[in-house]
Scaffold this active site. Structure first.
Site, PDB file in Angstrom:
ATOM      1  N   GLU A 172      55.016 -33.216 -30.297  1.00  0.00           N
ATOM      2  CA  GLU A 172      56.453 -32.826 -29.987  1.00  0.00           C
ATOM      3  C   GLU A 172      56.126 -31.751 -31.314  1.00  0.00           C
ATOM      4  OE1 GLU A 172      60.054 -34.683 -30.601  1.00  0.00           O
ATOM      5  OE2 GLU A 172      60.811 -33.132 -30.501  1.00  0.00           O
TER       6      GLU A 172
ATOM      7  N   GLU B 170      68.568 -33.195 -25.809  1.00  0.00           N
ATOM      8  CA  GLU B 170      68.586 -34.177 -27.224  1.00  0.00           C
ATOM      9  C   GLU B 170      69.319 -33.499 -28.067  1.00  0.00           C
ATOM     10  OE1 GLU B 170      64.513 -36.084 -29.371  1.00  0.00           O
ATOM     11  OE2 GLU B 170      65.483 -34.264 -29.741  1.00  0.00           O
TER      12      GLU B 170
HETATM   13  C1  LER Z   1      62.283 -35.933 -31.494  1.00  0.00           C
HETATM   14  O1  LER Z   1      62.812 -35.970 -30.580  1.00  0.00           O
HETATM   15  C2  LER Z   1      62.544 -34.624 -31.773  1.00  0.00           C
HETATM   16  O2  LER Z   1      62.995 -33.615 -31.993  1.00  0.00           O
HETATM   17  C3  LER Z   1      63.460 -34.435 -34.233  1.00  0.00           C
HETATM   18  O3  LER Z   1      63.720 -33.225 -34.628  1.00  0.00           O
HETATM   19  C4  LER Z   1      63.744 -36.079 -34.239  1.00  0.00           C
HETATM   20  O4  LER Z   1      63.971 -35.800 -35.764  1.00  0.00           O
HETATM   21 MN    MN Z   2      62.964 -33.159 -29.509  1.00  0.00          MN
END
Ligand code: LER
Ligand code: MN
Length: 278
Positions: free
Chosen positions: A156, A250
């Site tokens: 990510e 999220e």
């Molecule tokens: C994790 O998926 C994310 O997006 C981060 O910003 C978490 O700190």
């Molecule tokens: Mn994230």
């Protein structure tokens, strides 16, 4: 094409309070709530693999007819201060071990593990080239391990306030293309993309088949529709690249967790309705 699938986050990490996760009151509560709002899946953020009882989780998933969308590894950083690019070889080894255990746990339940904050930062005099070499060493070990379970490993890109290693989709895709393994996919988080990308839809189109998972969050990290991100454009881009993964919320539990969950379901339904109307 099938409709987009929805997922919602459950954090089991008290130290991450204030973070972008919807449900906070344990697996049983989170799974029951996810099912009652109509989500297809849950995404779990555990303190570690040892702290997540796979049998209990499997049972809850079956009971509520939910899938496991993904499992986060960020507690390795938040709780244990482990990073894959730490200058200390012992810390890097422990970071790999921490993630590897989550790859096994998630993989057995058919889900990928996420590497977000565990990527670390380029700092303390370590060169970018060295940091990338350490990342490569880790990913070339972890991605084939995920492959055994028939799932990818997810990397990510994060916004500049969280890392300086992988910030943009384009840079991350170029890097992934340089690896021997083809089993690392991109996690595109709309919140980070809103900060770093010229165009969320444009970047998704560029990344195309590298996109393995999406964190659905608005510009202010609230549920989709509570900020100013153009989600219809994003949805069209995901349709155009034939994305078949999850849209996983999220997001901050604001104004409260239930409203964030309900808002996300409604946003995913809207995206699916415009898909049906094509
Ligand atoms: C994790 O998926 C994310 O997006 C981060 O910003 C978490 O700190
Ligand atoms: Mn994230």
């Amino acid at each position: 094409m099938k409709p987009f699938s929805s997922a919602v986050t459950i954090s089991l990490v008290p130290e991450a309070r204030g973070g972008p996760f919807v449900f906070w009151d344990g697996l049983a509560d989170g799974c029951a709530k996810a099912a009652s709002f109509g989500f297809d899946a849950v995404e779990v953020f555990p303190p570690s693999a040892d702290d997540l009882d796979a049998h209990t989780l499997k049972h809850l998933l079956e009971q509520h007819r939910l899938k496991l969308a993904a499992v986060g590894t960020g507690a390795g950083w938040v709780v244990h201060k482990l990073r894959l690019t730490d200058p200390d070889a012992t810390v890097r080894g422990r970071a790999r071990h921490f993630i590897s255990a989550i790859v096994d746990l998630a993989g057995k339940l058919g889900a990928p593990a996420i590497i977000g904050s565990m990527q670390g930062r380029v700092e303390n005099g370590v060169t970018r080239a060295q940091s990338l070499a350490w990342m490569t060493e880790a990913l070339e070990q972890l991605a084939p391990r995920a492959h055994i379970y028939g799932v990818p490993l997810l990397l990510e890109p994060l916004n500049r306030y969280e890392t300086n290693l992988f910030n943009t989709v384009d840079d991350t895709v170029s890097y992934l293309g340089s690896l021997r393994t083809r089993n690392v996919k991109l996690l595109c988080d709309c919140f980070h993309m809103n900060i770093e990308e010229v165009s969320i839809a444009g970047s998704l189109r560029q990344a195309a088949s590298w996109v393995g998972h999406v964190h659905l969050a608005d510009s202010n990290r609230r549920a989709a529709g509570l900020g100013h991100t153009p989600f219809q454009e994003m949805g069209q881009a995901l349709r155009d690249i034939r994305y078949e993964g999850y849209l996983s919320a999220e997001v901050l539990p604001l104004p409260d967790a239930d409203t964030a969950a309900r808002q996300t379901i409604s946003a995913v339904q809207q995206l699916n309705a415009s898909r049906a109307g094509e």
